[in-house]
Enzyme design. Structure first.
Site, PDB file in Angstrom:
ATOM      1  N   GLY A  15       0.898  -0.933  -0.398  1.00  0.00           N
ATOM      2  CA  GLY A  15       0.346   0.347   0.072  1.00  0.00           C
ATOM      3  C   GLY A  15       0.468   1.031  -0.267  1.00  0.00           C
ATOM      4  O   GLY A  15       2.190   1.037   0.559  1.00  0.00           O
ATOM      5  N   ARG A  76       1.328  -5.287  -5.316  1.00  0.00           N
ATOM      6  CA  ARG A  76       1.565  -6.708  -4.741  1.00  0.00           C
ATOM      7  C   ARG A  76       1.593  -7.637  -5.864  1.00  0.00           C
ATOM      8  O   ARG A  76       0.119  -7.729  -6.262  1.00  0.00           O
ATOM      9  CB  ARG A  76       0.129  -6.834  -3.497  1.00  0.00           C
ATOM     10  CG  ARG A  76      -0.484  -5.474  -2.612  1.00  0.00           C
ATOM     11  CD  ARG A  76      -1.099  -5.917  -1.901  1.00  0.00           C
ATOM     12  NE  ARG A  76      -2.021  -4.730  -1.518  1.00  0.00           N
ATOM     13  CZ  ARG A  76      -1.662  -3.983   0.105  1.00  0.00           C
ATOM     14  NH1 ARG A  76      -0.491  -4.034   0.313  1.00  0.00           N
ATOM     15  NH2 ARG A  76      -2.520  -2.962   0.420  1.00  0.00           N
ATOM     16  N   ASP A 107       5.390  -5.190   6.280  1.00  0.00           N
ATOM     17  CA  ASP A 107       6.271  -6.387   5.641  1.00  0.00           C
ATOM     18  C   ASP A 107       5.949  -7.213   4.794  1.00  0.00           C
ATOM     19  O   ASP A 107       6.929  -8.855   4.935  1.00  0.00           O
ATOM     20  CB  ASP A 107       5.312  -7.312   7.738  1.00  0.00           C
ATOM     21  CG  ASP A 107       3.698  -7.400   7.284  1.00  0.00           C
ATOM     22  OD1 ASP A 107       3.366  -6.990   5.948  1.00  0.00           O
ATOM     23  OD2 ASP A 107       3.055  -7.807   7.884  1.00  0.00           O
ATOM     24  N   THR A 130       4.416   2.856   5.214  1.00  0.00           N
ATOM     25  CA  THR A 130       3.210   1.750   5.839  1.00  0.00           C
ATOM     26  C   THR A 130       1.897   2.699   6.629  1.00  0.00           C
ATOM     27  O   THR A 130       2.962   3.354   7.420  1.00  0.00           O
ATOM     28  CB  THR A 130       2.869   0.106   5.930  1.00  0.00           C
ATOM     29  OG1 THR A 130       1.631   1.051   6.522  1.00  0.00           O
ATOM     30  CG2 THR A 130       3.859  -0.214   7.169  1.00  0.00           C
ATOM     31  N   ASP A 132      -0.125   2.100   8.177  1.00  0.00           N
ATOM     32  CA  ASP A 132      -0.906   1.818   9.404  1.00  0.00           C
ATOM     33  C   ASP A 132      -0.017   1.437  11.063  1.00  0.00           C
ATOM     34  O   ASP A 132       0.178   0.523  12.064  1.00  0.00           O
ATOM     35  CB  ASP A 132      -0.459  -0.151   8.970  1.00  0.00           C
ATOM     36  CG  ASP A 132      -1.470  -0.273   8.182  1.00  0.00           C
ATOM     37  OD1 ASP A 132      -2.211   0.585   7.359  1.00  0.00           O
ATOM     38  OD2 ASP A 132      -1.706  -1.716   7.747  1.00  0.00           O
ATOM     39  N   ASP A 134       2.054  -1.091  11.648  1.00  0.00           N
ATOM     40  CA  ASP A 134       2.385  -2.403  12.294  1.00  0.00           C
ATOM     41  C   ASP A 134       3.683  -2.701  12.460  1.00  0.00           C
ATOM     42  O   ASP A 134       3.887  -4.034  12.007  1.00  0.00           O
ATOM     43  CB  ASP A 134       1.485  -2.740  12.111  1.00  0.00           C
ATOM     44  CG  ASP A 134       1.545  -3.002  10.581  1.00  0.00           C
ATOM     45  OD1 ASP A 134       2.314  -2.284   9.701  1.00  0.00           O
ATOM     46  OD2 ASP A 134       0.897  -3.987   9.941  1.00  0.00           O
ATOM     47  N   ARG A 176      -5.201  -2.265   8.416  1.00  0.00           N
ATOM     48  CA  ARG A 176      -4.934  -3.719   8.645  1.00  0.00           C
ATOM     49  C   ARG A 176      -5.725  -4.802   9.946  1.00  0.00           C
ATOM     50  O   ARG A 176      -7.390  -4.435  10.500  1.00  0.00           O
ATOM     51  CB  ARG A 176      -3.876  -4.121   7.965  1.00  0.00           C
ATOM     52  CG  ARG A 176      -4.016  -5.835   7.093  1.00  0.00           C
ATOM     53  CD  ARG A 176      -2.728  -6.167   7.153  1.00  0.00           C
ATOM     54  NE  ARG A 176      -1.955  -5.207   5.607  1.00  0.00           N
ATOM     55  CZ  ARG A 176      -2.738  -5.352   4.626  1.00  0.00           C
ATOM     56  NH1 ARG A 176      -3.775  -6.525   4.463  1.00  0.00           N
ATOM     57  NH2 ARG A 176      -2.339  -4.693   3.579  1.00  0.00           N
TER      58      ARG A 176
HETATM   59  O1  F6P Z   1      -1.497  -1.576   4.428  1.00  0.00           O
HETATM   60  C1  F6P Z   1      -1.743  -0.254   4.580  1.00  0.00           C
HETATM   61  C2  F6P Z   1      -3.368   0.137   4.041  1.00  0.00           C
HETATM   62  O2  F6P Z   1      -3.641   1.221   3.291  1.00  0.00           O
HETATM   63  C3  F6P Z   1      -4.181  -1.039   5.028  1.00  0.00           C
HETATM   64  O3  F6P Z   1      -4.457   0.014   5.819  1.00  0.00           O
HETATM   65  C4  F6P Z   1      -4.748  -1.883   4.153  1.00  0.00           C
HETATM   66  O4  F6P Z   1      -6.797  -2.912   4.886  1.00  0.00           O
HETATM   67  C5  F6P Z   1      -4.705  -1.880   2.700  1.00  0.00           C
HETATM   68  O5  F6P Z   1      -3.741  -1.426   2.500  1.00  0.00           O
HETATM   69  C6  F6P Z   1      -6.212  -1.958   1.817  1.00  0.00           C
HETATM   70  O6  F6P Z   1      -5.126  -2.842   0.755  1.00  0.00           O
HETATM   71  P1  F6P Z   1      -5.305  -1.935  -0.537  1.00  0.00           P
HETATM   72  O7  F6P Z   1      -5.956  -0.388  -1.167  1.00  0.00           O
HETATM   73  O8  F6P Z   1      -5.343  -3.315  -1.507  1.00  0.00           O
HETATM   74  O9  F6P Z   1      -6.880  -2.536  -1.006  1.00  0.00           O
END
Ligand code: F6P
Length: 328
Positions: A15, A76, A107, A130, A132, A134, A176
């Site tokens: 992300g 990803r 991660d 990120t 998050d 985390d 997340r």
């Molecule tokens: O890891 C960053 C994040 O924004 C999380 O907070 C969220 O769960 C996820 O990515 C959403 O991913 P995507 O943009 O692939 O839907």
């Protein structure tokens, strides 16, 4: 500084987060300062697999420090999860004469980096990027501070309409499986309740607290719900459930979604990104690998990529206690 490295690659993966551009800029400029060539790979590991890269110089990163998103784009990559995908990526790195990589991401990115290093001997330094927050081994990840400010600004606005209409709002925030964004923005925006995955407070408690709020004269309330929280998993169902039990509440839901990932990075995120990435380049030029650069106790610190992946950072339980005190 023992300089055996001829070319350093940089990429952003997972992300996107505000400050990633400041991070790329710092890698490219530090490479230029140390007379090392720099190559930017597009769309994270997918760009490595497809050989989609560009040689970058100090001028390639002009005027990007203030921009959200990432000029190198992000992805990803499913293909990179396979040994064949990783082999293609490693072959392309060798073709591009890249000896070492700075990987900016979360991660998933670090896990991919570890594999690339184990299987193909590429030197890797991870930089936590990120929203998050985390990642173990750093108190702050790049983008987290900006996301907090974006969320608080949004909740302040929701508070205005909640109070004008005497409403209860459930505001779902990202994170997340981690509740850092919810916990800190909940306190920062003065939420009545905060639901996070790290602490299951239960539905009964939430109902009691909302009833108490009403009795104490509150006419509107904000509940910040982390997307990973068990009882908040479906925030629309949660709002419906609460309205069934407490029909006096006119409950609304706002899912903040991807606005949390965009926008110009705060000064904190720009400085953090810059400091972490200059150190990342210096570590690679020193021949070091499999490390993550983090910010701990007000200092730039390194830890093994393995430890960053093994553990989850602790959340500050005291913030929940403080939230309880302040929402009376
Ligand atoms: O890891 C960053 C994040 O924004 C999380 O907070 C969220 O769960 C996820 O990515 C959403 O991913 P995507 O943009 O692939 O839907």
């Amino acid at each position: 500084m023992a300089n055996k490295i001829r070319r350093i690659g940089v990429m952003t993966s997972g992300g996107d987060s505000p400050g990633m551009n400041a991070a790329i800029r710092a890698v490219v400029r530090a490479c230029a300062y140390y007379n090392t060539e720099c190559v930017g790979f597009y769309r994270g590991f997918q760009g490595m697999i497809e050989g989609d890269y560009e040689v970058m110089n100090a001028r390639s990163v002009r005027n990007i420090i203030s921009r959200g998103g990432t000029i190198l784009k992000s992805a990803r990559s499913k293909e990179f999860l396979t040994p064949e995908g990783r082999k293609k990526a490693a072959d392309n790195l060798k073709k591009a004469k890249v000896d070492a990589m700075v990987l900016i991401g979360g991660d998933g990115t670090f896990r991919g980096g570890q594999k690339l290093s184990e299987e193909h001997g590429i030197l890797i330094i991870g930089v936590p990027g990120t929203i998050d927050n985390d990642i173990f081994g750093t108190s702050f990840t790049i983008g987290y501070d900006t996301a907090l400010n974006t969320v608080v600004e949004a909740i302040d606005k929701i508070r205005d309409t909640a109070s004008s209409h005497n409403r209860l709002f459930f505001v779902e925030v990202m994170g997340r499986d981690a509740g850092f964004i919810a916990l800190n923005t909940g306190i920062g925006a003065g939420a009545e309740e905060i639901l996070i995955p790290e602490e299951d407070l239960g539905l009964e408690r939430l109902l009691d607290s909302l009833k108490r709020s009403r009795r104490s004269g509150k006419t509107s309330s904000i509940v910040v719900v982390s997307e990973g929280d068990k009882i908040g998993k479906n925030v629309f169902e949660l709002a419906e459930y609460i309205t069934n039990y407490l029909p006096e509440y006119d409950a609304k839901v706002t899912v903040l979604g991807h606005i949390q990932r965009g926008g110009s990075p705060t000064c904190f995120d720009r400085v953090l990104a810059t400091r972490l990435c200059v150190r990342a380049v210096e570590l690679l030029l020193d021949g070091q690998s499999n490390l993550m650069v983090g910010f701990l106790n007000n200092k730039i610190e390194t830890s093994s990529l393995e430890s960053a992946l093994k553990s989850k950072p602790d959340f500050n339980k005291d913030l929940l206690r403080i939230s309880d005190i302040l929402s009376t």
